[in-house]
Write an enzyme that holds these catalytic residues in place. Structure first.
Site, short mmCIF file in Angstrom:
data_model
loop_
_atom_site.label_atom_id
_atom_site.label_comp_id
_atom_site.label_asym_id
_atom_site.label_seq_id
_atom_site.Cartn_x
_atom_site.Cartn_y
_atom_site.Cartn_z
N GLY A 201 2.29 -5.78 7.76
CA GLY A 201 1.43 -5.90 6.15
C GLY A 201 0.80 -6.93 7.57
O GLY A 201 0.11 -6.18 7.88
N SER A 202 -0.29 -7.54 6.96
CA SER A 202 -1.01 -8.53 7.72
C SER A 202 -1.26 -9.17 9.12
O SER A 202 -0.06 -9.56 9.77
CB SER A 202 -2.28 -8.77 6.38
OG SER A 202 -1.66 -10.53 6.58
N CYS B 14 -3.56 0.91 6.13
CA CYS B 14 -3.68 0.25 7.57
C CYS B 14 -3.83 1.02 8.58
O CYS B 14 -4.95 0.55 9.66
CB CYS B 14 -2.47 -0.13 8.08
SG CYS B 14 -0.65 1.04 8.37
N GLU C 88 4.27 -4.56 12.26
CA GLU C 88 3.19 -3.94 11.86
C GLU C 88 2.48 -4.28 10.90
O GLU C 88 2.15 -4.51 10.00
CB GLU C 88 4.51 -2.62 11.14
CG GLU C 88 5.52 -1.81 11.98
CD GLU C 88 5.06 -0.74 12.94
OE1 GLU C 88 4.21 -0.34 12.36
OE2 GLU C 88 6.36 -0.22 13.34
N ASN D 190 0.40 -1.06 0.07
CA ASN D 190 -0.02 0.10 -0.17
C ASN D 190 0.98 1.46 0.21
O ASN D 190 0.97 2.50 -0.41
CB ASN D 190 -1.44 0.06 1.03
CG ASN D 190 0.03 -0.22 2.51
OD1 ASN D 190 1.32 -0.66 2.38
ND2 ASN D 190 -1.58 0.55 2.99
N GLY E 181 1.82 -11.54 10.09
CA GLY E 181 2.28 -11.40 10.96
C GLY E 181 2.55 -12.30 12.01
O GLY E 181 3.55 -12.62 12.76
N GLU F 124 8.02 1.72 14.80
CA GLU F 124 9.41 2.13 14.01
C GLU F 124 9.56 3.43 14.12
O GLU F 124 8.81 4.28 14.61
CB GLU F 124 8.87 1.45 12.56
CG GLU F 124 8.72 0.57 12.09
CD GLU F 124 10.14 -0.48 12.15
OE1 GLU F 124 10.92 0.14 11.90
OE2 GLU F 124 10.49 -1.40 11.99
N GLU G 279 -2.42 -11.57 10.29
CA GLU G 279 -2.37 -12.96 10.06
C GLU G 279 -0.85 -13.22 9.63
O GLU G 279 -0.24 -14.09 10.15
CB GLU G 279 -3.42 -13.04 8.87
CG GLU G 279 -3.52 -14.64 8.55
CD GLU G 279 -4.17 -15.41 6.67
OE1 GLU G 279 -4.88 -13.95 6.36
OE2 GLU G 279 -4.39 -16.51 6.35
P1 NAD Z 1 0.24 -9.36 3.58
O1 NAD Z 1 0.58 -9.28 5.43
O2 NAD Z 1 -0.79 -10.63 2.45
O3 NAD Z 1 1.84 -9.52 2.70
C1 NAD Z 1 2.46 -8.57 3.23
C2 NAD Z 1 4.17 -9.25 3.10
O4 NAD Z 1 4.53 -10.36 3.55
C3 NAD Z 1 4.40 -8.99 1.30
O5 NAD Z 1 5.50 -8.92 0.95
C4 NAD Z 1 4.26 -10.71 0.89
O6 NAD Z 1 4.34 -10.90 0.21
C5 NAD Z 1 4.92 -11.23 1.88
N1 NAD Z 1 4.45 -12.20 2.87
C6 NAD Z 1 3.03 -12.57 2.62
N2 NAD Z 1 3.20 -14.24 3.58
C7 NAD Z 1 4.21 -14.21 3.84
C8 NAD Z 1 4.88 -15.52 4.27
N3 NAD Z 1 4.10 -16.50 4.87
N4 NAD Z 1 6.44 -15.40 4.84
C9 NAD Z 1 6.69 -14.31 4.44
N5 NAD Z 1 5.94 -13.26 4.07
C10 NAD Z 1 5.34 -13.34 3.54
O7 NAD Z 1 0.00 -7.81 3.51
P2 NAD Z 1 -0.46 -6.73 2.68
O8 NAD Z 1 -1.87 -7.58 1.88
O9 NAD Z 1 0.98 -6.65 1.61
O10 NAD Z 1 -0.78 -5.62 2.92
C11 NAD Z 1 -2.23 -4.90 3.83
C12 NAD Z 1 -1.73 -5.34 4.78
O11 NAD Z 1 -0.78 -4.60 5.69
C13 NAD Z 1 -3.18 -4.65 6.10
O12 NAD Z 1 -3.70 -5.90 6.53
C14 NAD Z 1 -1.95 -3.39 6.47
O13 NAD Z 1 -3.08 -3.31 7.65
C15 NAD Z 1 -1.14 -3.82 6.51
N6 NAD Z 1 -0.42 -2.59 6.59
C16 NAD Z 1 -0.01 -2.49 8.09
C17 NAD Z 1 0.72 -1.32 8.36
C18 NAD Z 1 1.42 -0.71 9.72
O14 NAD Z 1 2.48 0.17 9.75
N7 NAD Z 1 0.67 -0.97 10.70
C19 NAD Z 1 1.21 -0.49 6.92
C20 NAD Z 1 0.85 -1.07 6.18
C21 NAD Z 1 -0.06 -2.07 5.48
#
Ligand code: NAD
Length: 490
Positions: A230-231, A286, A252, A154, A235, A464, A233
């Site tokens: 990332g998500s 997020c 995060e 995002n 995380g 961060e 889940e």
């Molecule tokens: P995602 O969790 O699907 O993917 C994030 C990253 O993790 C990607 O690079 C993906 O390829 C990688 N990934 C996926 N599965 C993995 C695994 N098993 N092992 C290691 N890496 C893996 O998230 P997304 O769809 O790319 O982003 C959206 C999510 O990110 C939303 O939930 C959003 O709230 C969150 N987000 C959080 C913040 C924050 O600072 N808190 C900022 C931006 C986005």
């Protein structure tokens, strides 16, 4: 391999297609037409990147050198990025869909982050500690080694560099895995690192699938810490992998953030801020303020203003002048958002505005969803409980402050909360009661490299940004020296 529309893995300063030569097409989210091709890293590439990063760390030129030298290199990088801001912003918009204005803000934030952490690179200090006897005790902060960074789609460059920049400033070497949908600005940034004079192997970028490539990076015995954005889940999965390996993880994660409007709020100003906080970046934030909790006396006035703002918003390709909201990143994301709107409706929610795919001459082929406001959705609906990650605002009314706090905290997430009020005493009081890592008063979501960013509960672990960020990518060593002068024999 550096043609304008082809992007490789950058390992040890060399850009290539990786071990199995696999590549994939990327689609422009505003048309769903292919516009670039990117290498897809395999597990062997992960291993190779970790090996190269470890060799660069062991060489000592970056890690062992003076922090002031690293600061200079990071400032050069900031300067080059600043000079190329337009090109980076255009690439981000093409790849992710956000408006050019939003992409420019993102690139500006990265420039500022690089400058900020450069200023901290030679200020990572230890302490001297008084201990009994003729002893001298002190601590040294050392870089960790190879740090792994996994970024979402995002804010592709901004969120990658938010953790990469301080890790570099602390003297670590880095392997970054950008999101599969949006790897391009990270690859371009790695090219720039070479130009800025970072030694080869200090910053490596490996696009590819999270499940295989991302996990291989974290599992690698050379990985000394992982920064994941990332998500929630995924995380949890990263936290489990980090626990197995006993390495630190900064997480995060997602959010479902409340925006509380008190009865004395400036409705006009609040409406503009709330709209920015949920429709900005097409709601793919997020910390989007996705649950509006408004005092019942202001409910209808605020809803009217939000409806007017939403209906006047110009949607279109992010590259077009005057566009206020770009497309969602992919068809899949568009479908996901529309599914949540359907769930809200099925559960009894009233769509105040939007709630459908946007149509129009320049919108037909892209992933455009109208800015949406839904009222009266029951708290049990998945549209209220789960993160939608799109331009959808749910609205709730309250009578007493305690009810507002209960509604605000009634979520597994705890990333961010906003308050709108003229009464600053109430604002400070409520800010303490909200379970969120960040609270803003009379502002849309806003952050700076110098302010800590992080969530509570399912929204993450650690921070961060902020003054401590460079030191957080180091480890503490304690040294005890006996300085007693041996007694001479008479
Ligand atoms: P995602 O969790 O699907 O993917 C994030 C990253 O993790 C990607 O690079 C993906 O390829 C990688 N990934 C996926 N599965 C993995 C695994 N098993 N092992 C290691 N890496 C893996 O998230 P997304 O769809 O790319 O982003 C959206 C999510 O990110 C939303 O939930 C959003 O709230 C969150 N987000 C959080 C913040 C924050 O600072 N808190 C900022 C931006 C986005």
């Amino acid at each position: 391999m550096a043609a304008e529309s082809t992007f490789g893995l950058v390992i040890g300063g060399v850009e290539s297609n990786g071990t199995n030569g696999a590549t994939e097409e990327l689609l422009d989210p505003s048309t769903n037409r292919p516009f670039a091709r990117v290498a897809v890293g395999a597990v062997d590439d992960a291993r190779y990147a970790m090996q190269v990063a470890q060799a660069a760390f062991d060489a000592g030129e970056w890690a062992g050198g003076d922090g002031a030298k690293r600061a200079k290199a990071l400032l050069r990088l900031a300067h080059l990025l600043d000079e190329q801001q337009e090109a980076f912003a255009a690439l981000e918009t093409r790849n992710m869909g956000k408006t050019l204005r939003e992409s420019r803000v993102d690139v500006g934030f990265v420039v500022r982050t690089l400058e900020y952490v450069a200023g901290l690179a030679d200020k990572v200090e230890g302490a001297t500690i008084p201990v009994p006897g003729a002893r001298f005790n002190y601590t040294v902060r050392e870089p960790l080694g190879v740090t792994v960074h996994i970024a979402p789609w995002n804010y592709p460059l901004l969120l990658a560099m938010r953790s990469v920049a301080p890790a570099l400033a602390a003297g670590n070497t880095v392997v970054l895995k950008p999101a599969s949908l949006t790897p391009l600005t990270a690859v371009r940034f790695a090219r720039l690192a070479g130009e800025a004079g970072l030694p080869n192997g200090v910053l490596n970028v490996v696009p590819g699938p999270g499940g295989r490539l991302g996990e291989a990076l974290v599992r690698d015995p050379r990985c000394r810490s992982v920064s994941f954005t990332g998500s929630s889940e995924v995380g949890h999965r990263i936290a489990a992998l980090a626990a197995e390996r006993l390495i630190p993880a900064t997480l995060e994660l997602g959010g479902k953030s409340p925006v509380v409007v008190l009865p004395d709020a400036d409705v006009e100003r609040a409406a503009r801020g709330i709209a920015l906080g949920i429709f900005g970046n097409a709601g793919q934030m997020c910390w989007a303020g996705s649950r509006l909790i408004v005092h019942e006396t202001l409910r209808s006035a605020l809803l009217e203003k939000l409806r007017a703002i939403a209906e006047a918003m110009r949607l279109g390709p992010g590259t077009e002048d005057g566009v206020e909201m770009g497309p969602l990143v992919s068809r899949e994301q568009e479908q996901r958002v529309l599914d949540y709107v359907r769930a809200a409706r099925d559960d009894g929610g009233q769509v105040v505005t939007g709630g459908a795919k946007a149509t129009g001459p320049s919108l037909a082929d892209g992933n455009f969803v109208r800015p949406t406001v839904v009222a009266d959705v029951p708290a049990t609906s998945k549209a209220v409980r789960e993160e939608i990650f799109g331009p959808v605002l749910s609205v709730f009314a309250y009578r007493e402050p305690d009810e507002a706090v209960r509604l605000a905290n009634e979520t597994p997430f705890g990333l961010f909360a906003a308050l709108w009020t003229r009464d600053l005493a109430s604002a400070h009081h409520l800010a303490r009661r909200l379970e969120a890592g960040m609270v803003v008063v009379n502002e849309p979501p806003l952050t700076f490299p110098q302010t800590p960013f992080g969530g509570f509960k399912e929204s993450g672990l650690g921070n961060e940004q902020g003054l401590g960020v460079v030191a957080s990518y180091t480890r503490t060593k304690n040294v005890l020296v006996n300085v007693a002068v041996p007694k001479r024999k008479p």
